[in-house]
Scaffold this active site. Structure first.
Site, PDB file in Angstrom:
ATOM      1  N   LYS A 197       0.835  -0.984  -0.094  1.00 21.94           N
ATOM      2  CA  LYS A 197      -0.072  -0.265  -0.116  1.00 21.94           C
ATOM      3  C   LYS A 197       0.383   1.312   0.031  1.00 21.94           C
ATOM      4  O   LYS A 197       1.655   2.060   1.427  1.00 21.94           O
ATOM      5  CB  LYS A 197      -1.150   0.111   1.651  1.00 21.94           C
ATOM      6  CG  LYS A 197      -1.778   1.289   0.686  1.00 21.94           C
ATOM      7  CD  LYS A 197      -2.488   1.613   2.173  1.00 21.94           C
ATOM      8  CE  LYS A 197      -1.905   2.847   2.745  1.00 21.94           C
ATOM      9  NZ  LYS A 197      -2.161   4.520   1.595  1.00 21.94           N
TER      10      LYS A 197
ATOM     11  N   GLU B 144       8.788   1.203  11.074  1.00 27.12           N
ATOM     12  CA  GLU B 144      10.633   2.309  10.924  1.00 27.12           C
ATOM     13  C   GLU B 144       9.431   3.464  11.362  1.00 27.12           C
ATOM     14  O   GLU B 144       8.547   3.811  10.085  1.00 27.12           O
ATOM     15  CB  GLU B 144      11.269   2.148   9.179  1.00 27.12           C
ATOM     16  CG  GLU B 144      12.542   2.624   8.934  1.00 27.12           C
ATOM     17  CD  GLU B 144      12.525   4.273   8.439  1.00 27.12           C
ATOM     18  OE1 GLU B 144      12.509   5.156   9.411  1.00 27.12           O
ATOM     19  OE2 GLU B 144      13.149   3.951   7.809  1.00 27.12           O
TER      20      GLU B 144
END
Ligand code: TXE
Length: 496
Positions: free
Chosen positions: A182, A257
Site C-alpha cells: 500500500k 520504521e
C-alpha cells in the site's frame, strides 16, 4: 502500472495477480504533480475487498510459484530486476520526482540504490542456509531452516516512496515471501510502475501486488487481515502504534520504521568545515522530509556562534526551485498540510522563546509549497521544537558545555533513530557514539546508508531493523528440525 496517458492524466489500475484492474468499487482518486500542483494521475481508491483479492493472489504465489522456487531461481530473477531498474532509471526517477516533489537528482540516485538493494539481497536468496547444532546428544541431528514468513503487507509513506518500498520488497522476495503493497495516497504512482519491471524480470503473477488507497481503508484492511503474516511499515510514530495494535490482534509479525528527532552533536574539537556541511546535509536534504533528518543541533558553547553563522549563511544561499530543475538544491514540501504543519511548529517555537536566525516562513517570489531553510537558536530541550518531529527544513540549536551534558541532551528524546558526532578525537567521538541511544550513529559524516548495514530505531523510532542480514531474517521464521539417528524405540516416560 501506468497505462498509456489519457490527455496528460495517467489512468492507473491496482496491480493484483499480474493484472491491472480497477478497484472493486470502481472508485478513484487523483494524484498531483508535486511541482505544478496539477492532477497528473488517477488511481483506484481501493478498499478491503481489493486487499482480500490481493492477499489471496499473494498466498497462491507464495505456496505455488515464488515461495516454491529455490533460492538460486529467486536470485536470478532479483538480479534481472536490478538490471532492468538500471535500464529504466531515468523513467522511474522522473515519475518519482513528479509524484513526490523530491529533486530529480535525488530520485535518480535513489533509483540507482534500488538496483543495489536487489543485487545485495539476490546474494542472500541462495545463501539463507540455517545452521546445524552440535548437541549433547550424538544420536540426534539438529538443524534450523529459515523459512519465508509468508505474505507480507508493506505500508509505505510518501517521502522516499520507491526506496522505502524496496527496503522491504528486496529482502522479502529474496526470502521467498510474496508482497501486497500500500503506497501513500500522496505518491501512489511509482509502486504501480515497478510492477512492470518486476514481471518483465520474471517475477510470477501474484508475488507483487499493489492496492492504492487511503490509510483508514486499505491500510487498516491490511493490518487486520488474517491472511497477512507480516506487516512492514514506514511512517509516523502515531500511525505505527495504531498499526502495531491492529497487527497484534492476529499476532501478525511486525517491523516498524518510524519518526526521528536525530541529534547532531558537535564537540569542541570538531572540524568545522566538515561539520557545517554535514549539518546542512542532515537537515535540508529532501527539504527535511526524511526520517533520518538531523533536526537537533547540539553544539559545544565554544563553537556555537561560528557554526550557527556558517550554517545560516549557507542555508540562505540554498537554491530553492522545481524538483525537476538540475540547479535546485531544495524543493517544495509534499502538500499543503505538511507546509502548514511546519509553519505552525516554527511559530510555536518562536512563542516558546526560540530565535529565528534565518528562514522562518514562506520564501518570497516562489510559487509552490516552500518553507525557507530555517535555523532556530536558543532552543531548550523541553520545548516541542526539540522533542517533536517537524518533517521540514527546520534546525533547532541547543548548546552544551560538557560531553556528559551533550549525551544527556541527545538522549532526552522519545525517539532514537539516528545521531551524529563531530570530533577530530577518535577516542572522544567513539566514547560519545557508544553512549547515544540511536539505531545508527555517524561519526564525522551524515546520512550514510547501505543495503548491508542494519537500519532502524530505538524507542519510538521503531521496532526491528531493515537492511543487512537482520533485514532478511525479519522475513523468515526459524524452524528447528530434530532427527533421531539411532533408530531406537524410546521409553515414553524417559525424558533423556
Ligand atoms: O503518515 P502516516 P502521513 C510524519 C510526518 C508527516 C506525518 C503524517 O510528520 O507530516 O507523519 O504523514 C498509511 N493503518 N511522517 O499521513 O499516517 C498511510 O496511508 C494502516 C514521518 O503520510 O504515518 C501511508 O501509506 N496504514 C515518516 C503510511 O501509512 C495507515 C514518514 C504512512 O502514513 C493507517 C511519513 C492506518 N490506520 C510521515 N493510517 C518518517 N519519519 O519517515 C495511515 N496509513
Amino acid at each position: 502500472m501506468p497505462s498509456p496517458a489519457t490527455g496528460t492524466v495517467r489512468q492507473l489500475g491496482l496491480h493484483i495477480d499480474g493484472h491491472d484492474v480497477p478497484a472493486a468499487s470502481e472508485a478513484t482518486f487523483t494524484s498531483l504533480d508535486a511541482s505544478t500542483g496539477e492532477v497528473w494521475a488517477r488511481v483506484p481508491d481501493g478498499d478491503a475487498t481489493d486487499v482480500d483479492l490481493a492477499v489471496r493472489a499473494a498466498r497462491r504465489a507464495q505456496t505455488e510459484t515464488w515461495g516454491a522456487a529455490t533460492g538460486y531461481q529467486r536470485a536470478r530473477v532479483l538480479r534481472r530486476v536490478a538490471r532492468l531498474i538500471e535500464r529504466d532509471q531515468e523513467r522511474l526517477a522522473t515519475l518519482e520526482a513528479r509524484d513526490s516533489g523530491r529533486l530529480l537528482r535525488d530520485t535518480r540516485t535513489q533509483v540507482g540504490f534500488l538496483a543495489d538493494w536487489f543485487n545485495y539481497y539476490a546474494g542472500y536468496a541462495d545463501k539463507l542456509a540455517g545452521r546445524a547444532m552440535p548437541g549433547e546428544r550424538p544420536d540426534m541431528l539438529v538443524y534450523t531452516r529459515n523459512e519465508p514468513i509468508g505474505v507480507v503487507g508493506a505500508i509505505v509513506p510518501w517521502n522516499a516512496p520507491l526506496l522505502l518500498l524496496v527496503w522491504k520488497l528486496a529482502p522479502a522476495l529474496a526470502a521467498g515471501c510474496t508482497v501486497v503493497v500500500k503506497p501513500s495516497d500522496y505518491t501512489p504512482v511509482t509502486a504501480l510502475a515497478l510492477a512492470d519491471v518486476l514481471e518483465e524480470a520474471g517475477l510470477p503473477a501474484g508475488a507483487y501486488n499493489v492496492v492504492t488507497g487511503f490509510g483508514p481503508r486499505v491500510g487498516q484492511a491490511m493490518t487486520a487481515h488474517p491472511g497477512i503474516d507480516k506487516i512492514a511499515f514506514t511512517g509516523s510514530t502515531e500511525t505505527g502504534i495504531a498499526v502495531g495494535q491492529a497487527a497484534m490482534q492476529n499476532l501478525t509479525r511486525l517491523t516498524l520504521e518510524l519518526g526521528g528527532k536525530s541529534a547532531q552533536v558537535v564537540l569542541a574539537d570538531a572540524d568545522v568545515d566538515n561539520a557545517v556541511n554535514g549539518i546542512i546535509n542532515g537537515i535540508f536534504l529532501g527539504s527535511g522530509q526524511t526520517c533520518m533528518a538531523g533536526s537537533r543541533l547540539l553544539v559545544h558553547e565554544s563553537l556555537h556562534d561560528e557554526i550557527v553563522r556558517r550554517v545560516a549563511a549557507r542555508a540562505r544561499q540554498i537554491r530553492l526551485g522545481s524538483p525537476l530543475s538540475e540547479d535546485t538544491e531544495m524543493g517544495p514540501l509534499v502538500n499543503e498540510q505538511q507546509q502548514k504543519q511546519v509553519l505552525d511548529r516554527i511559530a510555536a517555537a518562536r512563542t516558546d522563546g526560540a530565535e529565528v536566525v534565518c528562514g522562518g516562513g514562506v520564501p518570497d517570489g516562489l510559487a509552490g509549497l516552500f518553507v525557507a531553510p530555517t535555523v532556530l537558536t536558543g532552543v531548550e530541550s523541553h520545548m516541542p521544537i526539540a522533542q517533536e518531529e517537524v518533517f521540514g527544513p527546520v534546525l533547532a540549536v541547543t548548546t552544551f558545555s560538557t560531553e556528559d551534558e551533550a549525551v544527556r541532551l541527545a538522549n532526552d528524546s522519545r525517539f532514537g533513530l539516528a545521531a551524529a558526532v563531530w570530533s577530530q578525537n577518535v577516542h572522544r567521538a567513539l566514547s560519545v557514539a557508544h553512549r547515544l541511544r540511536a539505531g545508527t550513529v555517524w561519526v564525522n559524516t551524515y546520512r550514510a546508508f547501505s543495503p548491508g548495514v542494519p537500519f532502524g530505531g530505538f524507542g519510538h523510532s521503531g521496532m526491528g531493523r531493515e537492511n543487512g542480514l537482520e533485514g532478511i531474517l525479519a522475513y523468515t521464521e526459524t524452524k528447528s528440525v530434530w532427527v533421531e539417528l539411532a533408530g531406537r524405540t524410546k521409553d515414553p516416560f524417559d525424558l533423556g
